[in-house]
Design a protein around this motif. Structure first.
Motif, mmCIF file in Angstrom:
data_model
loop_
_atom_site.group_PDB
_atom_site.id
_atom_site.type_symbol
_atom_site.label_atom_id
_atom_site.label_comp_id
_atom_site.label_asym_id
_atom_site.label_seq_id
_atom_site.Cartn_x
_atom_site.Cartn_y
_atom_site.Cartn_z
ATOM 1 N N UNK A 156 52.626 45.298 52.710
ATOM 2 C CA UNK A 156 53.177 44.279 51.906
ATOM 3 C C UNK A 156 53.747 43.048 53.037
ATOM 4 N N UNK A 157 54.656 43.612 54.158
ATOM 5 C CA UNK A 157 54.957 42.622 55.188
ATOM 6 C C UNK A 157 53.858 41.935 55.789
ATOM 7 N N UNK A 158 52.743 42.815 56.256
ATOM 8 C CA UNK A 158 51.566 42.171 56.832
ATOM 9 C C UNK A 158 50.951 41.165 55.813
ATOM 10 N N UNK A 159 50.766 41.410 54.682
ATOM 11 C CA UNK A 159 50.188 40.485 53.656
ATOM 12 C C UNK A 159 50.819 39.264 53.605
ATOM 13 N N UNK A 160 52.414 39.289 53.707
ATOM 14 C CA UNK A 160 53.171 38.280 53.728
ATOM 15 C C UNK A 160 53.248 37.333 55.060
ATOM 16 N N UNK A 161 52.996 38.261 56.303
ATOM 17 C CA UNK A 161 52.519 37.587 57.604
ATOM 18 C C UNK A 161 51.256 36.734 57.421
ATOM 19 N N UNK A 162 50.174 37.285 56.786
ATOM 20 C CA UNK A 162 48.841 36.664 56.869
ATOM 21 C C UNK A 162 49.076 35.557 56.109
ATOM 22 N N UNK A 164 51.885 33.582 55.520
ATOM 23 C CA UNK A 164 52.354 32.531 56.340
ATOM 24 C C UNK A 164 51.453 32.002 57.367
ATOM 25 N N UNK A 165 50.721 32.797 58.060
ATOM 26 C CA UNK A 165 49.788 32.307 58.885
ATOM 27 C C UNK A 165 48.619 31.495 58.303
ATOM 28 N N UNK A 170 46.788 26.098 57.161
ATOM 29 C CA UNK A 170 46.289 25.100 56.417
ATOM 30 C C UNK A 170 47.183 23.735 56.466
ATOM 31 N N UNK A 171 48.347 23.820 56.820
ATOM 32 C CA UNK A 171 49.181 22.664 57.100
ATOM 33 C C UNK A 171 48.827 22.093 58.353
ATOM 34 N N UNK A 172 48.305 22.779 59.452
ATOM 35 C CA UNK A 172 47.674 21.797 60.869
ATOM 36 C C UNK A 172 46.593 21.430 60.531
ATOM 37 N N UNK A 173 45.801 22.071 59.612
ATOM 38 C CA UNK A 173 44.431 21.291 59.298
ATOM 39 C C UNK A 173 44.662 20.127 58.484
#
Length: 177
Positions: A156-162, A164-165, A170-173
């Motif tokens: 669950x933590x990895x999914x949350x990190x993914x 976020x990344x 998306x925000x950078x694009x």
């Protein structure tokens, strides 16, 4: 011996009826099954023993109180009972077991039943090993469950990190555009 009555070729003494049979030998006939039962209890230790109780059916006791042949058979078998129980104990112990309880029931003429409950684990070794095995299995199951919960939490933590990344990409694009 107190004589309590005389009649019809019989002498009643101490509640028992002493008669003479055809051969001239003395024959004891008892007034009731209760009297005969009390006599047997006084005479045979197996009827007073609590380790292996011996029970005589009421109908057999009634028959033996009035029938010499049945009484002889019954008393013969009562005399053999302690030896039979000792042999049974030895046989059970020879295979490494222990008698938990034993009861003999004399149902009728030529009909006896023994109920014997034994254990193959007289010192509790098997029970202790089984308890330890079950405790170990339970502990392993709990540990496995805890590991699965931890793995699920990490996933669950990895999914949350993914996520976020992905959002930051998306925000950078979006910021470049």
């Amino acid at each position: 011996m107190t004589v309590t009555g005389i009649g019809n070729d019989a002498v009643y003494a101490n509640g028992y009826k002493n008669t003479r049979n055809v051969n001239g030998k003395a024959n004891k006939a008892y007034g009731s099954a209760r009297e005969y039962g009390n006599y047997l209890i006084q005479k045979y230790d197996c009827l007073r023993n609590t380790d292996y109780p011996v029970t005589i059916s009421g109908s057999l006791l009634q028959k033996a109180a009035g029938d010499e042949k049945t009484a002889k058979w019954l008393e013969y078998n009562l005399a053999l009972m302690p030896g039979c129980i000792e042999k049974e104990k030895a046989a059970v112990e020879a295979r490494g077991a222990k008698i938990i309880s034993c009861q003999c029931v004399i149902n009728g003429y030529d009909s006896m039943t023994s109920y014997i409950c034994t254990t193959d684990d007289p010192d509790g070794t098997f029970a202790k090993e089984n308890a330890e095995k079950r405790a170990k299995e339970k502990k392993e199951a709990e540990e496995k469950k805890a590991e699965e919960k931890l793995a699920e939490k990490k996933q669950v933590e990895r999914r949350a990190e993914q996520e976020e990344q992905e959002e930051s990409r998306q925000s950078v694009f979006e910021a470049r555009a």
